[in-house]
Design an enzyme around this catalytic site. Structure first.
Site, mmCIF file in Angstrom:
data_model
loop_
_atom_site.group_PDB
_atom_site.id
_atom_site.type_symbol
_atom_site.label_atom_id
_atom_site.label_comp_id
_atom_site.label_asym_id
_atom_site.label_seq_id
_atom_site.Cartn_x
_atom_site.Cartn_y
_atom_site.Cartn_z
ATOM 1 N N ASP A 73 -43.158 44.529 15.594
ATOM 2 C CA ASP A 73 -42.042 43.678 15.964
ATOM 3 C C ASP A 73 -41.094 44.610 16.716
ATOM 4 O OD1 ASP A 73 -40.694 41.294 16.052
ATOM 5 O OD2 ASP A 73 -40.842 40.933 13.891
ATOM 6 N N ARG A 116 -40.047 28.099 17.873
ATOM 7 C CA ARG A 116 -39.913 28.230 16.423
ATOM 8 C C ARG A 116 -38.662 29.014 16.063
ATOM 9 N NH1 ARG A 116 -43.504 31.300 18.895
ATOM 10 N NH2 ARG A 116 -44.295 33.301 18.141
ATOM 11 N N ASP A 164 -40.988 48.411 10.521
ATOM 12 C CA ASP A 164 -39.860 48.350 11.458
ATOM 13 C C ASP A 164 -38.948 49.581 11.355
ATOM 14 O OD1 ASP A 164 -40.648 45.822 12.348
ATOM 15 O OD2 ASP A 164 -39.519 44.800 10.768
ATOM 16 N N ARG A 210 -34.756 43.619 6.098
ATOM 17 C CA ARG A 210 -33.448 42.950 6.049
ATOM 18 C C ARG A 210 -32.529 43.527 4.990
ATOM 19 N NH1 ARG A 210 -36.452 37.582 6.843
ATOM 20 N NH2 ARG A 210 -36.948 37.818 9.035
ATOM 21 N N CYS A 245 -37.886 46.955 2.940
ATOM 22 C CA CYS A 245 -37.432 45.681 3.507
ATOM 23 C C CYS A 245 -36.723 45.856 4.852
ATOM 24 C CB CYS A 245 -36.479 44.988 2.541
ATOM 25 S SG CYS A 245 -35.893 43.406 3.168
ATOM 26 N N CYS A 281 -34.216 37.990 -3.811
ATOM 27 C CA CYS A 281 -35.668 38.143 -3.921
ATOM 28 C C CYS A 281 -35.951 38.506 -5.368
ATOM 29 C CB CYS A 281 -36.177 39.265 -3.039
ATOM 30 S SG CYS A 281 -35.833 38.965 -1.302
ATOM 31 N N CYS A 290 -37.903 45.057 -2.146
ATOM 32 C CA CYS A 290 -38.897 46.007 -1.641
ATOM 33 C C CYS A 290 -38.178 47.117 -0.898
ATOM 34 C CB CYS A 290 -39.859 45.311 -0.693
ATOM 35 S SG CYS A 290 -40.411 43.712 -1.310
ATOM 36 N N ARG A 336 -35.551 33.147 18.309
ATOM 37 C CA ARG A 336 -35.949 34.140 19.291
ATOM 38 C C ARG A 336 -37.013 33.593 20.234
ATOM 39 N NH1 ARG A 336 -35.403 39.068 17.973
ATOM 40 N NH2 ARG A 336 -36.187 38.999 15.840
ATOM 41 N N TYR A 337 -38.017 32.983 19.655
ATOM 42 C CA TYR A 337 -39.096 32.417 20.464
ATOM 43 C C TYR A 337 -38.751 30.952 20.759
ATOM 44 C CZ TYR A 337 -41.854 36.295 18.420
ATOM 45 O OH TYR A 337 -42.330 37.499 18.000
ATOM 46 N N LYS A 383 -42.916 40.039 18.545
ATOM 47 C CA LYS A 383 -44.096 40.755 18.053
ATOM 48 C C LYS A 383 -45.133 40.938 19.161
ATOM 49 C CE LYS A 383 -43.848 37.999 14.021
ATOM 50 N NZ LYS A 383 -42.440 38.068 13.656
HETATM 51 C C1 LIG Z 1 -41.930 36.854 13.193
HETATM 52 C C2 LIG Z 1 -41.007 35.838 13.659
HETATM 53 C C3 LIG Z 1 -41.418 34.520 13.867
HETATM 54 C C4 LIG Z 1 -42.825 34.061 13.584
HETATM 55 O O1 LIG Z 1 -43.718 34.563 14.536
HETATM 56 P P1 LIG Z 1 -45.252 34.145 14.486
HETATM 57 O O2 LIG Z 1 -45.906 35.059 15.463
HETATM 58 O O3 LIG Z 1 -45.296 32.699 14.887
HETATM 59 O O4 LIG Z 1 -45.726 34.323 13.076
HETATM 60 C C5 LIG Z 1 -40.495 33.620 14.335
HETATM 61 N N1 LIG Z 1 -39.226 33.969 14.604
HETATM 62 C C6 LIG Z 1 -38.795 35.237 14.422
HETATM 63 C C7 LIG Z 1 -37.391 35.570 14.726
HETATM 64 C C8 LIG Z 1 -39.677 36.215 13.937
HETATM 65 O O5 LIG Z 1 -39.238 37.460 13.733
HETATM 66 S S1 SF4 Z 2 -39.531 42.432 2.082
HETATM 67 FE FE1 SF4 Z 2 -37.276 42.081 1.836
HETATM 68 S S2 SF4 Z 2 -37.018 39.874 2.082
HETATM 69 FE FE2 SF4 Z 2 -39.205 40.230 1.673
HETATM 70 S S3 SF4 Z 2 -39.434 40.029 -0.547
HETATM 71 FE FE3 SF4 Z 2 -39.120 42.187 -0.137
HETATM 72 S S4 SF4 Z 2 -36.915 42.505 -0.329
HETATM 73 FE FE4 SF4 Z 2 -37.237 40.302 -0.113
#
Ligand SMILES: *Cc1c(COP(=O)(O)O)cnc(C)c1O
Ligand code: SF4
Length: 362
Positions: free
Chosen positions: A323, A108, A286, A126, A124, A117, A121, A104-105, A330
Protein backbone atom coordinates in the site's frame (compact mmCIF):
# COMPACT_ATOMS: atom_id res chain seq x y z
CA UNK A 1 1.62 -22.51 33.31
CA UNK A 2 -1.98 -23.15 32.59
CA UNK A 3 -4.73 -20.68 33.19
CA UNK A 4 -7.98 -21.81 34.71
CA UNK A 5 -10.65 -20.83 32.27
CA UNK A 6 -13.52 -18.81 33.70
CA UNK A 7 -17.02 -20.21 33.19
CA UNK A 8 -17.71 -17.22 30.93
CA UNK A 9 -14.58 -17.80 28.82
CA UNK A 10 -16.70 -18.45 25.72
CA UNK A 11 -18.63 -15.18 26.11
CA UNK A 12 -17.16 -12.38 24.02
CA UNK A 13 -18.30 -9.68 26.41
CA UNK A 14 -16.50 -11.41 29.26
CA UNK A 15 -13.37 -11.58 27.07
CA UNK A 16 -13.54 -7.82 26.45
CA UNK A 17 -14.36 -6.97 30.06
CA UNK A 18 -11.35 -9.00 31.10
CA UNK A 19 -9.02 -7.67 28.45
CA UNK A 20 -5.38 -7.77 29.54
CA UNK A 21 -4.04 -4.23 29.81
CA UNK A 22 -1.02 -4.55 32.10
CA UNK A 23 1.98 -6.70 32.98
CA UNK A 24 0.39 -8.15 36.09
CA UNK A 25 -2.57 -9.71 34.26
CA UNK A 26 -0.33 -10.90 31.45
CA UNK A 27 1.89 -12.68 33.94
CA UNK A 28 -0.94 -15.09 34.68
CA UNK A 29 -0.30 -16.48 31.19
CA UNK A 30 3.39 -16.10 30.47
CA UNK A 31 6.78 -15.31 31.94
CA UNK A 32 7.64 -11.83 30.69
CA UNK A 33 11.20 -11.04 29.62
CA UNK A 34 13.00 -7.92 30.87
CA UNK A 35 12.74 -6.44 27.40
CA UNK A 36 8.98 -6.99 27.31
CA UNK A 37 8.57 -5.52 30.80
CA UNK A 38 10.42 -2.31 29.94
CA UNK A 39 8.69 -2.07 26.58
CA UNK A 40 5.24 -2.38 28.15
CA UNK A 41 6.14 0.40 30.59
CA UNK A 42 7.37 2.71 27.86
CA UNK A 43 5.12 1.92 24.90
CA UNK A 44 1.75 2.21 26.57
CA UNK A 45 1.41 5.94 26.01
CA UNK A 46 2.15 5.51 22.28
CA UNK A 47 -0.02 2.48 21.64
CA UNK A 48 -1.95 0.68 24.29
CA UNK A 49 -1.47 -2.87 25.40
CA UNK A 50 -4.68 -4.81 24.89
CA UNK A 51 -5.00 -8.59 24.62
CA UNK A 52 -8.00 -10.87 25.05
CA UNK A 53 -7.51 -13.69 27.57
CA UNK A 54 -8.30 -16.02 24.65
CA UNK A 55 -5.43 -14.66 22.51
CA UNK A 56 -3.06 -14.65 25.52
CA UNK A 57 -3.86 -18.31 26.10
CA UNK A 58 -2.32 -19.11 22.70
CA UNK A 59 1.03 -17.63 23.77
CA UNK A 60 4.05 -19.77 24.50
CA UNK A 61 4.64 -19.08 28.23
CA UNK A 62 8.43 -19.08 27.91
CA UNK A 63 9.48 -18.43 24.34
CA UNK A 64 9.61 -14.69 23.71
CA UNK A 65 9.82 -15.31 19.97
CA UNK A 66 6.38 -16.94 19.95
CA UNK A 67 4.47 -15.55 16.94
CA UNK A 68 1.45 -14.72 19.10
CA UNK A 69 3.57 -12.84 21.65
CA UNK A 70 5.40 -10.90 18.96
CA UNK A 71 2.08 -9.68 17.52
CA UNK A 72 0.60 -8.48 20.80
CA UNK A 73 3.40 -7.63 23.26
CA UNK A 74 5.75 -4.72 22.57
CA UNK A 75 9.51 -5.02 22.46
CA UNK A 76 11.90 -2.14 23.15
CA UNK A 77 12.78 -1.98 19.47
CA UNK A 78 9.23 -0.74 18.85
CA UNK A 79 10.20 2.59 20.45
CA UNK A 80 12.76 3.30 17.76
CA UNK A 81 11.54 5.57 15.03
CA UNK A 82 13.12 5.42 11.69
CA UNK A 83 13.46 8.34 9.31
CA UNK A 84 10.63 7.25 7.02
CA UNK A 85 8.16 6.27 9.75
CA UNK A 86 4.92 8.20 9.70
CA UNK A 87 1.75 8.72 11.68
CA UNK A 88 -0.49 8.18 8.68
CA UNK A 89 1.58 6.59 5.90
CA UNK A 90 -1.42 5.87 3.68
CA UNK A 91 -2.73 9.45 3.95
CA UNK A 92 -6.05 8.07 5.12
CA UNK A 93 -6.94 11.29 6.91
CA UNK A 94 -6.21 13.30 3.76
CA UNK A 95 -8.59 11.39 1.48
CA UNK A 96 -11.43 11.93 3.92
CA UNK A 97 -14.46 13.63 2.38
CA UNK A 98 -16.42 13.22 5.63
CA UNK A 99 -15.09 12.29 9.05
CA UNK A 100 -14.55 8.54 9.37
CA UNK A 101 -14.53 7.75 5.64
CA UNK A 102 -11.50 7.30 3.39
CA UNK A 103 -12.52 7.47 -0.24
CA UNK A 104 -9.38 6.80 -2.24
CA UNK A 105 -10.45 4.55 -5.08
CA UNK A 106 -13.40 5.60 -7.24
CA UNK A 107 -15.77 2.69 -6.60
CA UNK A 108 -15.21 1.86 -2.93
CA UNK A 109 -14.87 3.60 0.39
CA UNK A 110 -13.47 2.58 3.78
CA UNK A 111 -15.65 3.44 6.75
CA UNK A 112 -14.03 3.50 10.23
CA UNK A 113 -16.76 2.55 12.65
CA UNK A 114 -14.77 2.01 15.81
CA UNK A 115 -11.37 2.63 17.33
CA UNK A 116 -11.52 -0.50 19.45
CA UNK A 117 -10.00 -3.89 18.75
CA UNK A 118 -9.96 -7.08 20.77
CA UNK A 119 -6.18 -7.17 20.54
CA UNK A 120 -3.95 -4.21 19.67
CA UNK A 121 -1.51 -5.53 17.10
CA UNK A 122 1.92 -4.04 17.49
CA UNK A 123 2.29 -3.67 13.70
CA UNK A 124 -1.01 -1.81 13.27
CA UNK A 125 -1.08 0.77 10.47
CA UNK A 126 -3.66 2.86 12.29
CA UNK A 127 -1.81 3.23 15.59
CA UNK A 128 -2.41 6.96 15.35
CA UNK A 129 -6.06 6.45 16.21
CA UNK A 130 -6.77 2.81 17.03
CA UNK A 131 -7.02 2.15 20.80
CA UNK A 132 -7.60 5.86 21.44
CA UNK A 133 -11.08 6.73 22.67
CA UNK A 134 -10.65 10.31 21.50
CA UNK A 135 -12.30 10.85 18.15
CA UNK A 136 -14.24 7.60 18.22
CA UNK A 137 -16.89 7.95 15.54
CA UNK A 138 -20.29 8.96 16.91
CA UNK A 139 -23.83 8.65 15.62
CA UNK A 140 -23.82 12.09 13.93
CA UNK A 141 -20.73 11.12 12.02
CA UNK A 142 -22.39 7.87 10.94
CA UNK A 143 -25.24 9.93 9.56
CA UNK A 144 -22.92 12.21 7.58
CA UNK A 145 -21.06 9.17 6.26
CA UNK A 146 -24.33 7.61 5.11
CA UNK A 147 -25.37 10.88 3.46
CA UNK A 148 -22.09 10.95 1.61
CA UNK A 149 -22.59 7.36 0.39
CA UNK A 150 -26.15 8.15 -0.71
CA UNK A 151 -25.13 11.11 -2.81
CA UNK A 152 -21.93 9.60 -4.26
CA UNK A 153 -23.18 7.29 -6.95
CA UNK A 154 -19.72 6.20 -8.04
CA UNK A 155 -19.39 4.22 -4.80
CA UNK A 156 -20.29 0.58 -5.38
CA UNK A 157 -18.81 -0.91 -2.23
CA UNK A 158 -18.59 0.07 1.43
CA UNK A 159 -15.88 -1.53 3.53
CA UNK A 160 -16.66 -1.49 7.24
CA UNK A 161 -13.37 -1.10 9.04
CA UNK A 162 -11.83 0.36 12.16
CA UNK A 163 -10.46 -0.56 14.66
CA UNK A 164 -12.76 -3.49 14.57
CA UNK A 165 -16.27 -2.90 13.24
CA UNK A 166 -17.47 -6.01 15.08
CA UNK A 167 -16.79 -4.15 18.36
CA UNK A 168 -20.16 -2.51 17.73
CA UNK A 169 -23.32 -3.96 19.17
CA UNK A 170 -25.55 -6.18 17.06
CA UNK A 171 -28.24 -3.47 16.98
CA UNK A 172 -25.83 -0.89 15.62
CA UNK A 173 -24.43 -3.30 13.06
CA UNK A 174 -27.85 -4.28 11.88
CA UNK A 175 -28.89 -0.64 11.58
CA UNK A 176 -25.77 0.12 9.52
CA UNK A 177 -26.24 -2.88 7.23
CA UNK A 178 -29.88 -2.07 6.64
CA UNK A 179 -29.12 1.58 5.82
CA UNK A 180 -26.40 0.52 3.38
CA UNK A 181 -28.62 -2.10 1.73
CA UNK A 182 -31.16 0.62 0.96
CA UNK A 183 -28.74 2.59 -1.17
CA UNK A 184 -29.38 1.45 -4.75
CA UNK A 185 -25.87 2.02 -6.14
CA UNK A 186 -24.17 0.01 -3.36
CA UNK A 187 -23.39 -3.34 -4.96
CA UNK A 188 -21.61 -5.04 -2.09
CA UNK A 189 -20.74 -4.71 1.58
CA UNK A 190 -17.43 -5.88 2.95
CA UNK A 191 -16.38 -6.14 6.59
CA UNK A 192 -12.73 -6.08 7.67
CA UNK A 193 -12.47 -7.71 11.10
CA UNK A 194 -9.80 -9.45 13.12
CA UNK A 195 -12.29 -10.82 15.61
CA UNK A 196 -12.39 -14.32 14.06
CA UNK A 197 -8.68 -14.49 15.06
CA UNK A 198 -8.49 -12.56 18.32
CA UNK A 199 -12.01 -12.98 19.70
CA UNK A 200 -13.69 -15.86 17.82
CA UNK A 201 -16.52 -16.02 20.37
CA UNK A 202 -17.71 -12.69 18.97
CA UNK A 203 -19.07 -14.63 15.98
CA UNK A 204 -22.32 -15.48 17.72
CA UNK A 205 -25.40 -17.13 16.25
CA UNK A 206 -27.25 -13.79 16.53
CA UNK A 207 -24.52 -11.99 14.59
CA UNK A 208 -24.57 -14.68 11.89
CA UNK A 209 -28.36 -14.40 11.58
CA UNK A 210 -27.97 -10.69 10.91
CA UNK A 211 -25.33 -11.35 8.24
CA UNK A 212 -27.58 -13.95 6.68
CA UNK A 213 -30.41 -11.42 6.45
CA UNK A 214 -28.21 -8.99 4.54
CA UNK A 215 -26.67 -11.55 2.18
CA UNK A 216 -24.20 -11.29 0.53
CA UNK A 217 -21.65 -10.14 3.10
CA UNK A 218 -17.95 -10.42 2.29
CA UNK A 219 -15.61 -10.59 5.24
CA UNK A 220 -11.85 -10.11 5.16
CA UNK A 221 -10.22 -11.36 8.31
CA UNK A 222 -6.60 -11.27 9.39
CA UNK A 223 -4.76 -14.49 10.26
CA UNK A 224 -0.96 -14.15 10.17
CA UNK A 225 0.25 -17.48 11.51
CA UNK A 226 -1.00 -21.11 11.52
CA UNK A 227 -0.91 -21.05 15.32
CA UNK A 228 -3.91 -18.71 15.15
CA UNK A 229 -5.98 -21.33 13.32
CA UNK A 230 -7.44 -22.85 16.49
CA UNK A 231 -10.58 -24.95 16.95
CA UNK A 232 -12.34 -21.82 18.26
CA UNK A 233 -11.43 -19.83 15.14
CA UNK A 234 -12.32 -22.74 12.92
CA UNK A 235 -15.77 -22.95 14.51
CA UNK A 236 -16.26 -19.18 14.22
CA UNK A 237 -15.53 -19.38 10.49
CA UNK A 238 -17.89 -22.33 10.15
CA UNK A 239 -20.67 -20.28 11.75
CA UNK A 240 -19.94 -17.32 9.48
CA UNK A 241 -20.01 -19.49 6.38
CA UNK A 242 -22.89 -21.80 7.24
CA UNK A 243 -25.20 -19.67 9.37
CA UNK A 244 -24.22 -16.25 8.11
CA UNK A 245 -23.72 -17.20 4.43
CA UNK A 246 -20.64 -14.96 4.61
CA UNK A 247 -17.82 -15.30 2.05
CA UNK A 248 -14.66 -15.18 4.13
CA UNK A 249 -11.25 -14.10 2.85
CA UNK A 250 -8.00 -13.37 4.60
CA UNK A 251 -5.31 -10.74 4.50
CA UNK A 252 -1.98 -11.32 6.20
CA UNK A 253 0.84 -8.91 6.80
CA UNK A 254 4.31 -10.21 5.98
CA UNK A 255 6.04 -9.90 9.35
CA UNK A 256 9.71 -10.50 10.13
CA UNK A 257 10.22 -13.29 12.63
CA UNK A 258 6.52 -14.21 12.51
CA UNK A 259 5.62 -15.49 9.06
CA UNK A 260 8.49 -14.55 6.72
CA UNK A 261 9.13 -18.04 5.37
CA UNK A 262 7.50 -20.01 2.56
CA UNK A 263 6.87 -22.96 4.91
CA UNK A 264 4.92 -20.92 7.46
CA UNK A 265 2.88 -19.17 4.78
CA UNK A 266 2.21 -22.46 2.98
CA UNK A 267 0.95 -23.99 6.21
CA UNK A 268 -1.14 -20.93 6.95
CA UNK A 269 -2.69 -20.78 3.48
CA UNK A 270 -3.50 -24.50 3.37
CA UNK A 271 -4.98 -24.29 6.84
CA UNK A 272 -7.11 -21.29 5.85
CA UNK A 273 -8.44 -23.05 2.76
CA UNK A 274 -9.32 -26.09 4.87
CA UNK A 275 -11.30 -23.77 7.17
CA UNK A 276 -13.22 -22.24 4.26
CA UNK A 277 -11.21 -19.01 4.04
CA UNK A 278 -9.72 -17.75 0.77
CA UNK A 279 -6.28 -16.10 1.11
CA UNK A 280 -6.70 -12.65 -0.50
CA UNK A 281 -3.76 -10.36 0.23
CA UNK A 282 -0.27 -10.67 1.68
CA UNK A 283 0.67 -7.12 2.66
CA UNK A 284 4.08 -5.54 2.73
CA UNK A 285 4.32 -3.86 6.16
CA UNK A 286 3.42 -0.14 5.93
CA UNK A 287 5.75 2.70 6.96
CA UNK A 288 4.02 3.37 10.26
CA UNK A 289 5.97 4.59 13.31
CA UNK A 290 7.30 1.79 15.48
CA UNK A 291 6.81 -1.09 13.06
CA UNK A 292 10.02 -1.06 11.03
CA UNK A 293 11.42 -4.04 12.98
CA UNK A 294 8.62 -6.12 11.42
CA UNK A 295 9.33 -5.10 7.84
CA UNK A 296 10.67 -7.74 5.45
CA UNK A 297 12.73 -6.50 2.47
CA UNK A 298 10.57 -6.51 -0.68
CA UNK A 299 13.19 -8.63 -2.45
CA UNK A 300 12.82 -11.31 0.19
CA UNK A 301 9.04 -10.99 0.04
CA UNK A 302 9.16 -11.65 -3.70
CA UNK A 303 11.33 -14.72 -3.18
CA UNK A 304 8.84 -16.03 -0.67
CA UNK A 305 6.00 -15.33 -3.07
CA UNK A 306 7.88 -17.19 -5.82
CA UNK A 307 7.89 -20.20 -3.54
CA UNK A 308 4.12 -20.10 -3.26
CA UNK A 309 2.91 -19.30 -6.78
CA UNK A 310 2.96 -22.46 -8.92
CA UNK A 311 4.17 -24.79 -6.18
CA UNK A 312 1.01 -24.40 -4.14
CA UNK A 313 -2.56 -24.72 -5.30
CA UNK A 314 -3.57 -21.43 -6.90
CA UNK A 315 -6.55 -20.98 -4.61
CA UNK A 316 -4.24 -20.96 -1.58
CA UNK A 317 -2.02 -18.15 -2.90
CA UNK A 318 -2.77 -14.54 -1.86
CA UNK A 319 -1.61 -11.55 -3.90
CA UNK A 320 1.49 -9.86 -2.46
CA UNK A 321 0.86 -6.09 -2.35
CA UNK A 322 2.26 -2.84 -1.00
CA UNK A 323 0.00 0.00 0.00
CA UNK A 324 1.92 3.02 -1.26
CA UNK A 325 3.11 5.55 1.29
CA UNK A 326 1.48 8.87 0.51
CA UNK A 327 -1.88 7.35 -0.39
CA UNK A 328 -1.22 5.95 -3.87
CA UNK A 329 -3.20 2.78 -3.20
CA UNK A 330 -2.19 -0.86 -3.40
CA UNK A 331 0.10 -2.27 -6.06
CA UNK A 332 1.07 -5.92 -6.65
CA UNK A 333 4.66 -6.85 -5.85
CA UNK A 334 5.44 -9.57 -8.34
CA UNK A 335 8.62 -11.50 -9.01
CA UNK A 336 9.86 -11.06 -12.59
CA UNK A 337 8.24 -13.73 -14.76
CA UNK A 338 8.73 -11.98 -18.09
CA UNK A 339 12.37 -12.40 -19.07
CA UNK A 340 12.42 -10.93 -22.56
CA UNK A 341 9.98 -9.42 -25.07
CA UNK A 342 10.87 -9.96 -28.74
CA UNK A 343 9.07 -8.82 -31.89
CA UNK A 344 6.58 -11.70 -32.05
CA UNK A 345 7.31 -13.70 -28.94
CA UNK A 346 7.97 -13.25 -25.23
CA UNK A 347 10.10 -15.40 -22.99
CA UNK A 348 8.91 -16.31 -19.51
CA UNK A 349 10.42 -18.01 -16.53
CA UNK A 350 8.08 -20.48 -14.84
CA UNK A 351 7.85 -21.41 -11.16
CA UNK A 352 10.65 -23.99 -11.53
CA UNK A 353 12.99 -21.51 -13.18
CA UNK A 354 12.62 -23.00 -16.70
CA UNK A 355 12.26 -20.74 -19.74
CA UNK A 356 9.39 -20.85 -22.24
CA UNK A 357 8.73 -18.82 -25.35
CA UNK A 358 5.18 -17.95 -26.32
CA UNK A 359 3.64 -15.83 -29.05
CA UNK A 360 2.92 -12.30 -27.84
CA UNK A 361 -0.18 -12.15 -30.03
CA UNK A 362 1.07 -9.39 -32.35
C1 LIG B 1 -7.19 -1.32 0.88
C2 LIG B 1 -8.20 -0.30 0.67
C3 LIG B 1 -9.40 -0.58 0.01
C4 LIG B 1 -9.73 -1.96 -0.50
O1 LIG B 1 -8.95 -2.29 -1.61
P1 LIG B 1 -9.18 -3.67 -2.37
O2 LIG B 1 -8.02 -3.77 -3.30
O3 LIG B 1 -10.51 -3.54 -3.06
O4 LIG B 1 -9.22 -4.75 -1.33
C5 LIG B 1 -10.30 0.44 -0.18
N1 LIG B 1 -10.06 1.69 0.25
C6 LIG B 1 -8.91 2.00 0.89
C7 LIG B 1 -8.69 3.39 1.35
C8 LIG B 1 -7.94 1.01 1.13
O5 LIG B 1 -6.82 1.32 1.79
S1 SF4 C 1 -4.20 -4.38 12.80
FE1 SF4 C 1 -4.86 -2.52 13.96
S2 SF4 C 1 -6.99 -2.21 13.37
FE2 SF4 C 1 -6.46 -4.32 12.80
S3 SF4 C 1 -7.06 -5.58 14.55
FE3 SF4 C 1 -4.92 -5.07 14.84
S4 SF4 C 1 -4.91 -3.22 16.08
FE4 SF4 C 1 -6.97 -3.43 15.25
Amino acid sequence: MSVRKDKDWGNWKWQLQNKIRNKESLEAYIVLSNDEISAIDQADSLFELGITPYYASLMDPRNTECPIRLQAIPKLIELQTNERDQQDPLAEEKYMPVKGVTHRYPDRALWYLSHNCAVYCRFCTRKRKVSKPLGTPNRNEWDSALDYFRKTEAIREIILSGGDPLSLSEDHLEWILSELKRIPHINQIRIHSRHPVTLPMRITDTLCEIFNKYFPIYMVTHFNHPKECTTESEQAILRLVKQGAVSVMNQSVLLKGINDSPEILQNLNYKLISMGVKPYYLHQCDETFGVSHFRVPIQKGKEIYQNLRGKQSGITVPLYVADLTGGGGKVPLLPEYEVETKEFTNIYRNYKGDYYEISNGI
